[in-house]
Scaffold this active site. Structure first.
Site, PDB file in Angstrom:
ATOM      1  N   LEU A 106       0.848  -1.205   0.000  1.00 32.86           N
ATOM      2  CA  LEU A 106       0.000   0.000   0.000  1.00 32.86           C
ATOM      3  C   LEU A 106       0.880   1.250   0.000  1.00 32.86           C
ATOM      4  O   LEU A 106       0.728   2.146  -0.832  1.00 32.86           O
ATOM      5  CB  LEU A 106      -0.905  -0.020   1.245  1.00 32.86           C
ATOM      6  CG  LEU A 106      -1.783   1.206   1.477  1.00 32.86           C
ATOM      7  CD1 LEU A 106      -2.874   1.305   0.409  1.00 32.86           C
ATOM      8  CD2 LEU A 106      -2.460   1.150   2.866  1.00 32.86           C
ATOM      9  N   PRO A 161       6.623   5.992  -1.363  1.00 34.75           N
ATOM     10  CA  PRO A 161       7.573   6.912  -0.735  1.00 34.75           C
ATOM     11  C   PRO A 161       6.913   8.213  -0.254  1.00 34.75           C
ATOM     12  O   PRO A 161       7.249   8.727   0.804  1.00 34.75           O
ATOM     13  CB  PRO A 161       8.588   7.187  -1.856  1.00 34.75           C
ATOM     14  CG  PRO A 161       8.535   5.961  -2.713  1.00 34.75           C
ATOM     15  CD  PRO A 161       7.109   5.476  -2.656  1.00 34.75           C
ATOM     16  N   SER A 190       0.873   7.676   5.918  1.00 37.75           N
ATOM     17  CA  SER A 190      -0.394   7.878   6.633  1.00 37.75           C
ATOM     18  C   SER A 190      -1.508   8.286   5.667  1.00 37.75           C
ATOM     19  O   SER A 190      -2.649   7.848   5.785  1.00 37.75           O
ATOM     20  CB  SER A 190      -0.221   8.967   7.695  1.00 37.75           C
ATOM     21  OG  SER A 190       0.609   8.495   8.731  1.00 37.75           O
ATOM     22  N   THR A 206       6.688  -5.195   4.055  1.00 36.23           N
ATOM     23  CA  THR A 206       7.051  -6.298   4.942  1.00 36.23           C
ATOM     24  C   THR A 206       7.023  -7.613   4.155  1.00 36.23           C
ATOM     25  O   THR A 206       6.055  -7.873   3.431  1.00 36.23           O
ATOM     26  CB  THR A 206       6.052  -6.378   6.118  1.00 36.23           C
ATOM     27  OG1 THR A 206       6.141  -5.167   6.840  1.00 36.23           O
ATOM     28  CG2 THR A 206       6.365  -7.549   7.046  1.00 36.23           C
ATOM     29  N   GLU A 223       1.018  -0.215  10.157  1.00 37.94           N
ATOM     30  CA  GLU A 223      -0.435  -0.425  10.063  1.00 37.94           C
ATOM     31  C   GLU A 223      -1.218   0.746  10.666  1.00 37.94           C
ATOM     32  O   GLU A 223      -2.282   0.574  11.246  1.00 37.94           O
ATOM     33  CB  GLU A 223      -0.839  -1.792  10.632  1.00 37.94           C
ATOM     34  CG  GLU A 223      -0.137  -2.912   9.873  1.00 37.94           C
ATOM     35  CD  GLU A 223      -0.780  -4.266   9.947  1.00 37.94           C
ATOM     36  OE1 GLU A 223      -1.979  -4.335  10.234  1.00 37.94           O
ATOM     37  OE2 GLU A 223      -0.071  -5.267   9.699  1.00 37.94           O
ATOM     38  N   GLY A 224      -0.646   1.945  10.527  1.00 38.37           N
ATOM     39  CA  GLY A 224      -1.263   3.162  11.035  1.00 38.37           C
ATOM     40  C   GLY A 224      -0.641   3.570  12.348  1.00 38.37           C
ATOM     41  O   GLY A 224      -0.680   2.824  13.329  1.00 38.37           O
ATOM     42  N   SER A 239       0.110   5.713  15.892  1.00 34.74           N
ATOM     43  CA  SER A 239      -0.810   6.003  17.009  1.00 34.74           C
ATOM     44  C   SER A 239      -1.634   7.259  16.687  1.00 34.74           C
ATOM     45  O   SER A 239      -2.816   7.351  17.052  1.00 34.74           O
ATOM     46  CB  SER A 239      -0.019   6.239  18.299  1.00 34.74           C
ATOM     47  OG  SER A 239       0.567   5.031  18.722  1.00 34.74           O
ATOM     48  N   GLU A 240      -1.012   8.204  15.991  1.00 29.38           N
ATOM     49  CA  GLU A 240      -1.732   9.443  15.646  1.00 29.38           C
ATOM     50  C   GLU A 240      -2.903   9.114  14.704  1.00 29.38           C
ATOM     51  O   GLU A 240      -4.007   9.650  14.857  1.00 29.38           O
ATOM     52  CB  GLU A 240      -0.774  10.444  14.968  1.00 29.38           C
ATOM     53  CG  GLU A 240       0.281  11.051  15.894  1.00 29.38           C
ATOM     54  CD  GLU A 240       1.424  10.092  16.274  1.00 29.38           C
ATOM     55  OE1 GLU A 240       1.547   9.002  15.691  1.00 29.38           O
ATOM     56  OE2 GLU A 240       2.212  10.460  17.178  1.00 29.38           O
TER      57      GLU A 240
HETATM   58  N1  CAA Z   1     -13.512   0.008   6.240  1.00 30.09           N
HETATM   59  C1  CAA Z   1     -14.279   0.264   5.129  1.00 30.09           C
HETATM   60  N2  CAA Z   1     -14.258   1.451   4.492  1.00 30.09           N
HETATM   61  C2  CAA Z   1     -13.447   2.404   4.978  1.00 30.09           C
HETATM   62  C3  CAA Z   1     -12.634   2.216   6.108  1.00 30.09           C
HETATM   63  C4  CAA Z   1     -12.701   0.960   6.745  1.00 30.09           C
HETATM   64  N3  CAA Z   1     -11.956   0.714   7.829  1.00 30.09           N
HETATM   65  N4  CAA Z   1     -11.947   3.334   6.362  1.00 30.09           N
HETATM   66  C5  CAA Z   1     -12.305   4.224   5.424  1.00 30.09           C
HETATM   67  N5  CAA Z   1     -13.213   3.656   4.589  1.00 30.09           N
HETATM   68  C6  CAA Z   1     -13.900   4.283   3.459  1.00 30.09           C
HETATM   69  C7  CAA Z   1     -14.680   5.497   3.936  1.00 30.09           C
HETATM   70  O1  CAA Z   1     -15.961   5.139   4.372  1.00 30.09           O
HETATM   71  C8  CAA Z   1     -14.715   6.342   2.683  1.00 30.09           C
HETATM   72  O2  CAA Z   1     -15.718   5.859   1.823  1.00 30.09           O
HETATM   73  P1  CAA Z   1     -16.881   6.846   1.254  1.00 30.09           P
HETATM   74  O3  CAA Z   1     -16.140   7.922   0.533  1.00 30.09           O
HETATM   75  O4  CAA Z   1     -17.695   5.971   0.378  1.00 30.09           O
HETATM   76  O5  CAA Z   1     -17.593   7.366   2.453  1.00 30.09           O
HETATM   77  C9  CAA Z   1     -13.388   6.046   2.024  1.00 30.09           C
HETATM   78  O6  CAA Z   1     -12.934   4.802   2.550  1.00 30.09           O
HETATM   79  C10 CAA Z   1     -12.337   7.098   2.300  1.00 30.09           C
HETATM   80  O7  CAA Z   1     -12.204   7.212   3.721  1.00 30.09           O
HETATM   81  P2  CAA Z   1     -11.593   8.508   4.413  1.00 30.09           P
HETATM   82  O8  CAA Z   1     -12.240   9.729   3.814  1.00 30.09           O
HETATM   83  O9  CAA Z   1     -11.665   8.330   5.881  1.00 30.09           O
HETATM   84  O10 CAA Z   1     -10.087   8.445   3.875  1.00 30.09           O
HETATM   85  P3  CAA Z   1      -8.852   9.366   4.181  1.00 30.09           P
HETATM   86  O11 CAA Z   1      -8.118   9.594   2.918  1.00 30.09           O
HETATM   87  O12 CAA Z   1      -9.263  10.545   4.995  1.00 30.09           O
HETATM   88  O13 CAA Z   1      -7.898   8.396   5.042  1.00 30.09           O
HETATM   89  C11 CAA Z   1      -7.039   7.323   6.986  1.00 30.09           C
HETATM   90  C12 CAA Z   1      -8.261   7.814   6.187  1.00 30.09           C
HETATM   91  C13 CAA Z   1      -7.656   6.757   8.245  1.00 30.09           C
HETATM   92  C14 CAA Z   1      -6.094   8.406   7.350  1.00 30.09           C
HETATM   93  C15 CAA Z   1      -6.329   6.224   6.181  1.00 30.09           C
HETATM   94  O14 CAA Z   1      -5.646   6.788   5.080  1.00 30.09           O
HETATM   95  C16 CAA Z   1      -5.355   5.422   7.015  1.00 30.09           C
HETATM   96  O15 CAA Z   1      -5.748   4.493   7.734  1.00 30.09           O
HETATM   97  N6  CAA Z   1      -4.059   5.755   6.925  1.00 30.09           N
HETATM   98  C17 CAA Z   1      -3.011   4.928   7.511  1.00 30.09           C
HETATM   99  C18 CAA Z   1      -2.546   3.934   6.503  1.00 30.09           C
HETATM  100  C19 CAA Z   1      -1.857   2.788   7.134  1.00 30.09           C
HETATM  101  O16 CAA Z   1      -2.297   2.237   8.123  1.00 30.09           O
HETATM  102  N7  CAA Z   1      -0.791   2.385   6.499  1.00 30.09           N
HETATM  103  C20 CAA Z   1      -0.075   1.268   6.935  1.00 30.09           C
HETATM  104  C21 CAA Z   1       0.582   0.626   5.763  1.00 30.09           C
HETATM  105  S1  CAA Z   1       0.485  -1.082   5.753  1.00 30.09           S
HETATM  106  C22 CAA Z   1       1.676  -1.631   6.793  1.00 30.09           C
HETATM  107  O17 CAA Z   1       2.181  -0.976   7.666  1.00 30.09           O
HETATM  108  C23 CAA Z   1       1.856  -3.051   6.536  1.00 30.09           C
HETATM  109  C24 CAA Z   1       3.068  -3.703   6.931  1.00 30.09           C
HETATM  110  O18 CAA Z   1       3.935  -3.911   6.118  1.00 30.09           O
HETATM  111  C25 CAA Z   1       3.141  -4.284   8.274  1.00 30.09           C
END
Ligand code: CAA
Length: 387
Positions: A125, A128, A132, A160, A369-370, A372-373
């Site tokens: 996902l 660079p 977040s 990962t 995976e996101g 704390s903020e």
């Molecule tokens: N389940 C289902 N749908 C969801 C959802 C969920 N948990 N979260 C959001 N959505 C949907 C929303 O309902 C919205 O849909 P509609 O437009 O139809 O209403 C759409 O997705 C967009 O949602 P937001 O407007 O809330 O999106 P945003 O751009 O504001 O972002 C965010 C929200 C919470 C900041 C999100 O971008 C996020 O979680 N960021 C962190 C990303 C992350 O965790 N990255 C980790 C990378 S993976 C990793 O670390 C793996 C590894 O290797 C270990």
């Protein structure tokens, strides 16, 4: 409310603990130093059913429930953070997304070999410029004129298991004017032309869980390997992270548990000023607070797993539960491992003991995976409806 494990959950806990103590604990420090991927132990975990715990048996998994996944993750993380990271991504971010959104053919081809541990799965996902702010991605997928495949050009970072994965769930933009609604998910085979593994990331902790950049250059992805519909990718990414975050909460509990147990042993043995240091009130306060935070983290994590199970019947979201569990458990793990280093003094800082490794490994649980903020943002947005 009944907090007792079922017979089946107890069995997977015993099996995971036995394997963790006998096969992982003795080699964890060695792999931490070398940073080598622990392929042999991961394969053995696959044979035990630990790489696809919630995957139905018909797709090569153990066919167990969300609580079983949590108890097994805690046991593996108690032995080694790196093994639990590999296990977590394989189980949740990879298998879970395909099980939820995939076709029968995709489940057979892409879940089966990953769930039984024959090959490793990854989730791509992050880019660079977008961590977040995950929907702000630049990777691009364009449908060919005859509609048979997508041409994908992508740059992904912090992947990962990227250096060893055979298959990945990867997200790319199919409609650049649609923001988050223009993101689509794809199933990628690392052995196909156009797939390039990039720079390895040297890391502070979870060092044996290999992490690297991934690049796709004119990669041809058959249309049958698109996961879900065009434009559905961001929702898939987010809903899969809801499950993933319960795994990271479990990992945090396991690491914290190891640090706590080591501290209790140490304060009973180490003497200063003529008595065990555990008899001093300042140490007693630390032990009491460590235990309390550990148990609170454990309960929140189990509660999120139970909520997930309930939501599987109702179709509701358990986003807040996963985020609360990850937020609390990761911060508890950081605090508990910090206290463990302090209690152990010089020995806590030394590589002769695993305490400094627990401290380094715990830190990532507050980040990936996101952060704390982000968890606080998700919880507050869901609770208030404001943004
Ligand atoms: N389940 C289902 N749908 C969801 C959802 C969920 N948990 N979260 C959001 N959505 C949907 C929303 O309902 C919205 O849909 P509609 O437009 O139809 O209403 C759409 O997705 C967009 O949602 P937001 O407007 O809330 O999106 P945003 O751009 O504001 O972002 C965010 C929200 C919470 C900041 C999100 O971008 C996020 O979680 N960021 C962190 C990303 C992350 O965790 N990255 C980790 C990378 S993976 C990793 O670390 C793996 C590894 O290797 C270990």
């Amino acid at each position: 409310m009944d907090f007792k494990l079922t017979e089946e959950q107890q069995m997977i806990q015993d099996a995971a603990r036995d394997f963790a103590e006998n096969a992982i604990m003795p080699v964890a420090a060695e792999f931490d130093v070398s940073g080598e991927f622990p392929m042999e132990t991961i394969k053995a975990m696959g044979e035990l059913g630990l790489m696809g715990i919630e995957v139905p048996e018909e797709y090569g998994g153990a066919g167990l429930d969300a609580v079983s996944y949590v108890v097994a993750m805690i046991e593996i993380a108690r032995a080694d953070g790196a093994h639990s990271t590999i296990m977590s991504v394989n189980n949740t971010l990879y298998c879970n997304g395909i099980l939820t959104y995939g076709t029968e053919q995709q489940k057979q081809q892409f879940v089966r070999p990953v769930a039984d541990g024959s090959v490793i799965g990854a989730y791509a996902l992050t880019e660079p410029q977008s961590g977040s702010d995950a929907s702000n991605m630049r990777s691009r997928a364009i449908l060919s004129e005859d509609g048979s495949h997508y041409i994908i050009n992508a740059k992904k970072s912090w992947i990962t298991s990227g250096p060893v994965a055979k298959y990945l769930v990867l997200f790319a933009v199919t409609d650049p004017d649609a923001g988050g609604k223009g993101v689509t998910a794809f199933l990628i085979d690392a052995e196909q032309q156009g797939f390039i593994r990039g720079k390895m990331e040297p890391k502070l902790g979870i060092r044996a869980s290999a992490t690297c950049e991934i690049e796709l250059v004119d990669y041809r992805c058959p249309v049958e390997h698109r996961l879900g519909q065009e434009g559905e990718g961001f929702k898939i990414a987010m809903s899969v992270l809801d499950v993933g975050r319960i795994g990271i909460a479990s990992q945090a509990v396991g690491i914290a548990q190891a640090a706590y147990e080591a501290s209790v042993e140490y304060v009973k043995e180490r003497k200063a000023f003529g008595k065990e240091i555990g008899a001093f009130q300042m140490i007693q306060a630390k032990i009491a607070d460590m235990k309390t935070r550990l148990e609170a983290a454990r309960l929140l994590t189990f509660s999120a797993a139970c909520k997930k199970q309930e939501c599987q019947q109702t179709g509701e979201r358990f986003t807040v539960n996963g985020s609360m569990a990850k937020l609390f458990a990761s911060e508890a793990a950081m605090w508990i491992t910090h206290q463990a280093v302090q209690i152990h003094g010089g020995m806590g800082y030394s590589k002769e003991m695993p305490i400094e490794r627990y401290f380094r490994d715990a830190k990532i649980t507050e980040i990936y995976e996101g952060t704390s903020e982000i968890q606080r943002m998700v919880i507050a947005r869901m609770e208030t409806g404001l943004r």
